[in-house]
Design a protein around this motif. Structure first.
Motif, PDB file in Angstrom:
ATOM      1  N   LEU A  37     -15.085 -30.525 -17.343  1.00  0.00           N
ATOM      2  CA  LEU A  37     -14.356 -29.756 -18.414  1.00  0.00           C
ATOM      3  C   LEU A  37     -15.151 -29.599 -19.712  1.00  0.00           C
ATOM      4  O   LEU A  37     -14.958 -28.612 -20.547  1.00  0.00           O
ATOM      5  N   LYS A  38     -15.953 -30.252 -19.986  1.00  0.00           N
ATOM      6  CA  LYS A  38     -17.091 -30.417 -21.237  1.00  0.00           C
ATOM      7  C   LYS A  38     -17.895 -29.204 -21.158  1.00  0.00           C
ATOM      8  O   LYS A  38     -18.042 -28.648 -22.127  1.00  0.00           O
ATOM      9  N   ARG A  39     -18.528 -28.927 -19.759  1.00  0.00           N
ATOM     10  CA  ARG A  39     -19.206 -27.824 -19.738  1.00  0.00           C
ATOM     11  C   ARG A  39     -18.361 -26.521 -20.013  1.00  0.00           C
ATOM     12  O   ARG A  39     -19.254 -25.642 -20.492  1.00  0.00           O
ATOM     13  N   ARG A  40     -17.022 -26.371 -19.685  1.00  0.00           N
ATOM     14  CA  ARG A  40     -16.303 -25.249 -19.970  1.00  0.00           C
ATOM     15  C   ARG A  40     -16.128 -25.158 -21.569  1.00  0.00           C
ATOM     16  O   ARG A  40     -16.092 -24.107 -22.002  1.00  0.00           O
ATOM     17  N   GLN A  41     -16.188 -26.094 -22.298  1.00  0.00           N
ATOM     18  CA  GLN A  41     -15.802 -26.363 -23.698  1.00  0.00           C
ATOM     19  C   GLN A  41     -17.062 -25.813 -24.574  1.00  0.00           C
ATOM     20  O   GLN A  41     -16.742 -25.556 -25.664  1.00  0.00           O
ATOM     21  N   GLY A  42     -17.990 -25.970 -24.170  1.00  0.00           N
ATOM     22  CA  GLY A  42     -19.280 -25.585 -24.678  1.00  0.00           C
ATOM     23  C   GLY A  42     -19.632 -23.976 -24.909  1.00  0.00           C
ATOM     24  O   GLY A  42     -18.599 -23.361 -24.431  1.00  0.00           O
ATOM     25  N   GLY A  43     -20.507 -23.563 -25.409  1.00  0.00           N
ATOM     26  CA  GLY A  43     -21.008 -22.372 -25.447  1.00  0.00           C
ATOM     27  C   GLY A  43     -20.991 -21.826 -26.879  1.00  0.00           C
ATOM     28  O   GLY A  43     -19.843 -22.088 -27.375  1.00  0.00           O
ATOM     29  N   TYR A  44     -22.155 -21.238 -27.146  1.00  0.00           N
ATOM     30  CA  TYR A  44     -21.866 -20.579 -28.663  1.00  0.00           C
ATOM     31  C   TYR A  44     -21.200 -19.273 -28.689  1.00  0.00           C
ATOM     32  O   TYR A  44     -20.826 -18.705 -27.868  1.00  0.00           O
ATOM     33  N   GLY A  45     -20.378 -19.468 -29.703  1.00  0.00           N
ATOM     34  CA  GLY A  45     -19.354 -18.486 -30.043  1.00  0.00           C
ATOM     35  C   GLY A  45     -18.119 -18.679 -29.854  1.00  0.00           C
ATOM     36  O   GLY A  45     -16.836 -17.860 -29.900  1.00  0.00           O
ATOM     37  N   ARG A  46     -17.681 -20.292 -29.392  1.00  0.00           N
ATOM     38  CA  ARG A  46     -16.368 -20.555 -29.112  1.00  0.00           C
ATOM     39  C   ARG A  46     -15.615 -20.750 -30.451  1.00  0.00           C
ATOM     40  O   ARG A  46     -16.330 -21.001 -31.591  1.00  0.00           O
ATOM     41  N   GLU A 133      -5.662 -21.905 -19.992  1.00  0.00           N
ATOM     42  CA  GLU A 133      -5.007 -22.297 -18.647  1.00  0.00           C
ATOM     43  C   GLU A 133      -6.400 -22.409 -17.668  1.00  0.00           C
ATOM     44  O   GLU A 133      -6.051 -23.472 -16.786  1.00  0.00           O
ATOM     45  N   THR A 134      -7.604 -21.889 -18.008  1.00  0.00           N
ATOM     46  CA  THR A 134      -8.788 -22.203 -17.115  1.00  0.00           C
ATOM     47  C   THR A 134      -9.308 -23.453 -17.412  1.00  0.00           C
ATOM     48  O   THR A 134      -9.997 -23.911 -16.369  1.00  0.00           O
ATOM     49  N   ALA A 135      -8.751 -24.410 -18.385  1.00  0.00           N
ATOM     50  CA  ALA A 135      -9.200 -25.619 -18.251  1.00  0.00           C
ATOM     51  C   ALA A 135      -8.761 -26.188 -17.156  1.00  0.00           C
ATOM     52  O   ALA A 135      -9.407 -27.232 -16.327  1.00  0.00           O
ATOM     53  N   ALA A 136      -7.416 -26.123 -16.712  1.00  0.00           N
ATOM     54  CA  ALA A 136      -6.752 -26.621 -15.614  1.00  0.00           C
ATOM     55  C   ALA A 136      -7.512 -26.245 -14.196  1.00  0.00           C
ATOM     56  O   ALA A 136      -7.580 -26.923 -13.189  1.00  0.00           O
ATOM     57  N   ARG A 137      -7.961 -24.914 -14.143  1.00  0.00           N
ATOM     58  CA  ARG A 137      -8.622 -24.589 -13.024  1.00  0.00           C
ATOM     59  C   ARG A 137      -9.951 -25.404 -13.209  1.00  0.00           C
ATOM     60  O   ARG A 137     -10.532 -25.430 -11.716  1.00  0.00           O
ATOM     61  N   VAL A 138     -10.802 -25.508 -14.060  1.00  0.00           N
ATOM     62  CA  VAL A 138     -11.754 -26.126 -14.006  1.00  0.00           C
ATOM     63  C   VAL A 138     -11.941 -27.301 -13.378  1.00  0.00           C
ATOM     64  O   VAL A 138     -12.774 -27.915 -12.705  1.00  0.00           O
ATOM     65  N   SER A 344     -18.589 -20.154 -21.120  1.00  0.00           N
ATOM     66  CA  SER A 344     -17.480 -20.680 -20.918  1.00  0.00           C
ATOM     67  C   SER A 344     -17.066 -20.298 -19.448  1.00  0.00           C
ATOM     68  O   SER A 344     -16.768 -20.630 -18.385  1.00  0.00           O
ATOM     69  N   ALA A 345     -17.064 -18.619 -19.383  1.00  0.00           N
ATOM     70  CA  ALA A 345     -16.562 -17.917 -18.322  1.00  0.00           C
ATOM     71  C   ALA A 345     -17.232 -18.337 -17.184  1.00  0.00           C
ATOM     72  O   ALA A 345     -16.879 -18.334 -16.020  1.00  0.00           O
ATOM     73  N   ALA A 346     -18.534 -18.462 -17.522  1.00  0.00           N
ATOM     74  CA  ALA A 346     -19.574 -18.779 -16.249  1.00  0.00           C
ATOM     75  C   ALA A 346     -18.988 -20.220 -15.542  1.00  0.00           C
ATOM     76  O   ALA A 346     -18.921 -20.188 -14.253  1.00  0.00           O
ATOM     77  N   VAL A 347     -18.777 -21.234 -16.348  1.00  0.00           N
ATOM     78  CA  VAL A 347     -18.564 -22.403 -15.917  1.00  0.00           C
ATOM     79  C   VAL A 347     -16.959 -22.272 -15.036  1.00  0.00           C
ATOM     80  O   VAL A 347     -16.836 -22.994 -13.964  1.00  0.00           O
ATOM     81  N   ILE A 348     -16.068 -21.337 -15.630  1.00  0.00           N
ATOM     82  CA  ILE A 348     -14.883 -20.812 -14.817  1.00  0.00           C
ATOM     83  C   ILE A 348     -15.310 -20.377 -13.683  1.00  0.00           C
ATOM     84  O   ILE A 348     -14.440 -20.462 -12.440  1.00  0.00           O
ATOM     85  N   GLY A 349     -16.137 -19.459 -13.704  1.00  0.00           N
ATOM     86  CA  GLY A 349     -16.615 -18.775 -12.437  1.00  0.00           C
ATOM     87  C   GLY A 349     -17.066 -19.745 -11.259  1.00  0.00           C
ATOM     88  O   GLY A 349     -16.655 -19.494 -10.240  1.00  0.00           O
ATOM     89  N   GLU A 350     -17.888 -20.844 -11.813  1.00  0.00           N
ATOM     90  CA  GLU A 350     -18.322 -21.797 -10.848  1.00  0.00           C
ATOM     91  C   GLU A 350     -16.955 -22.518 -10.196  1.00  0.00           C
ATOM     92  O   GLU A 350     -16.960 -22.872  -8.929  1.00  0.00           O
ATOM     93  N   ALA A 351     -16.006 -22.888 -10.948  1.00  0.00           N
ATOM     94  CA  ALA A 351     -14.659 -23.505 -10.314  1.00  0.00           C
ATOM     95  C   ALA A 351     -14.073 -22.564  -9.426  1.00  0.00           C
ATOM     96  O   ALA A 351     -13.613 -23.056  -8.307  1.00  0.00           O
TER      97      ALA A 351
END
Ligand SMILES: Cc1cc2nc3c(=O)[nH]c(=O)nc-3n(C[C@H](O)[C@H](O)[C@H](O)COP(=O)(O)O)c2cc1C
Length: 388
Positions: A37-46, A133-138, A344-351
Motif C-alpha cells: 500500500l505504501k508503494r502505491r502511495q509514493g511517486g513524484y507528482g501525487r 478505490e485502487t488502494a483496496a485492489r492493491v 502509482s499506476a505501475a504498482v496497481i498494475g502489479e496488483a
C-alpha cells in the motif's frame, strides 16, 4: 477460484474488500499488505492527499494466528481524510444543503456517470470513479502475490515513459538488474537521466496547471507453462490480463510483449524461436516478443505487459465544460488532484497482474490447503519434465 469485490468512496469512511478462494495455510499479515500500500502511495507528482493518508489494511476475517483458514478474507482501509468530509459524505441526511458539483470534467466519469445514474450532483460519481478505490485492489493484490510467492512467481514494475520522456533501456528489459534502482526512484525509473527529465516534465506540467501521462511495464517471472487456455475467449490469459490492466483508472492502452511494434515486423522477425535444454529438460524461447503468452496460455517466459496511462483529467487550469444545471459554458470542476500517477499506476498494475495469475494458478492446480495446491503443482512440473 480467486475472486474479490471492493466497496468504498474516496472521501467516505474507508474502503473494504472481500477476497474469496485463497487456500488455507498461507502466511499473511498486515505488515506485508502495508508495504505494498505504501508503494502505491509514493511517486513524484501525487497530490497532498497522499500526505494525509497512511494506508493500512486491517484484516478482519479469514486469517487466524498468521495463517489463512480458507474462509473469505475481509480487509478494511480507513480513510484518514474522512474526518474532513463527514458532512459532505455523511451516510444519513444532513441539515445543511451541500452545494452540488455540476461542472463535469472532460476525461472523467462525471458527465456520463451523472446522466446514467440520474444524479444532479457529480459528487457521488467522482467519489467512486476516483482511483482511491485502487488502494483496496492493491491490498487484494498483496494477498494474491503472497500466494504466488509460494510458487516462486514474483511481480515487478517500472516506468518506461512520462510526459514524452522515454527511459533509455526501452522495453522488455531484463528486470533483475533494475529492481533496486526502480524501488528508490521517485518515478520508478531505472534510467537516471530519464528520471531527471521525467521529474522536470512533471514540474513543468504542474506549473502550467496541467497533467502528464506515460507508460508503465509490469513483469511476472518464474511463471510455469500452462496457465490460461486457448479453448474459450474468456479463458485466454492475454485477454484477462488486458481487461485487468484496462480496468485501472486512466489506463487507455495495453500491450503484451512487443505489442504494437509487431505491426511493423515480418513473421520471421516477430516470433520467438523455441529451444529445449536437454540437460535441464526445460523448454525456453530465444526471445520474448510474445510477452510470455501464446494462444492465451503462459509459455514459461516472463509475462511482460505495458500499459499507457493518460494524463489525468482534473486540471488546475481547467478545460471548458458545460454546467449541467444552467447549460452555460463554464470551467470544469477542480479539486485537489495529482499531476502524474504513472508510478502509482505501475504498482496497481502489479496488483492486477497478481490477481489474474493467482486466479489462473488456482484454476489449474486447485486445492483447499496450500499444501494440496503445492503438491498438485509439483506433480504437474514432474509430469512435464517426464514427458519432455
Ligand atoms: C493512482 C491514480 C490516481 C489518480 N488520481 C487522479 C486525480 O487526482 N485526479 C484525476 O482527475 N484523476 C485521477 N486519476 C484518474 C481518474 O481516476 C480517471 O481518469 C477517471 O476515473 C476516469 O476514468 P478513465 O480515465 O479510466 O476513463 C488517477 C488514476 C490513478 C491510477
Amino acid at each position: 477460484m480467486f475472486r474479490f469485490l471492493t466497496a468504498g468512496e474516496s472521501h467516505g469512511r474507508g474502503l473494504v474488500a472481500i477476497v474469496e478462494g485463497v487456500p488455507a495455510g498461507l502466511a499473511l499479515d498486515e505488515e506485508y499488505i502495508a508495504r505494498h500500500l505504501k508503494r502505491r502511495q509514493g511517486g513524484y507528482g501525487r497530490s497532498a492527499r497522499m500526505d494525509i493518508e497512511r494506508d493500512r489494511a486491517e484484516i478482519l476475517s479469514g486469517v487466524r494466528h498468521g495463517l489463512t483458514i480458507g474462509s473469505p478474507i475481509s480487509l478494511l482501509i480507513r480513510n484518514r481524510d474522512w474526518e474532513n468530509w463527514q458532512e459532505v459524505m455523511a451516510v444519513s441526511p444532513v441539515e445543511r444543503e451541500i452545494e452540488p458539483i455540476t461542472r463535469p470534467r472532460p476525461g472523467h466519469a462525471d458527465l456520463a456517470g451523472a446522466i446514467k445514474y440520474g444524479l444532479g450532483d457529480i459528487r457521488p460519481i467522482l467519489e467512486r470513479a476516483s482511483a482511491r478505490e485502487t488502494a483496496a485492489r492493491v491490498a487484494v493484490g498483496a494477498v494474491a502475490r503472497r500466494l504466488l510467492q509460494e510458487f516462486g512467481i514474483e511481480i515487478h514494475s517500472h516506468t518506461i515513459a512520462i510526459g514524452g520522456v522515454k527511459a533509455k533501456e526501452g522495453r522488455n528489459i531484463d528486470w533483475a538488474q533494475f529492481e533496486k534502482k526502480v524501488e528508490k526512484s521517485p518515478v520508478r525509473c531505472a534510467d537516471p537521466d530519464a528520471e531527471r527529465e521525467m521529474m522536470a516534465a512533471i514540474d513543468k506540467a504542474k506549473e502550467a496547471g496541467d497533467t502528464v501521462g506515460g507508460i508503465f511495464q509490469v513483469i511476472a517471472t518464474s511463471v510455469p507453462i500452462g496457465l490460461g487456455s486457448h479453448v474459450h475467449w474468456d479463458r485466454r490469459l492475454d485477454g484477462r490480463i488486458a481487461q485487468a490492466m484496462m480496468s485501472i483508472n486512466a489506463v487507455k492502452g495495453v500491450e503484451l510483449g512487443a505489442g504494437f511494434s509487431l505491426a511493423e515486423l515480418k513473421g520471421s522477425q516477430a516470433h520467438d524461436i523455441i529451444h529445449f535444454d536437454k540437460a535441464k529438460r526445460k523448454w525456453h524461447h530465444a526471445s520474448n516478443r510474445a510477452g510470455g503468452i501464446e494462444g492465451g496460455i503462459t509459455n514459461g517466459e516472463p509475462i511482460v505487459v505495458n500499459a499507457v496511462v493518460k494524463p489525468i483529467p482534473t486540471l488546475a487550469k481547467p478545460l471548458p465544460s458545460v454546467d449541467m444545471k444552467t447549460g452555460e459554458v463554464v470551467e470544469a470542476h477542480f479539486e485537489r488532484s495529482d499531476v502524474c500517477v504513472v508510478p502509482s499506476a505501475a504498482v496497481i498494475g502489479e496488483a492486477m497482474l497478481a490477481i489474474v495469475l493467482a486466479s489462473a494458478l488456482l484454476e489449474k492446480f486447485g486445492g483447499d490447503h496450500l499444501k494440496e495446491t503445492l503438491h498438485n503443482y509439483q506433480g504437474y512440473l514432474d509430469s512435464i519434465a517426464k514427458r519432455s
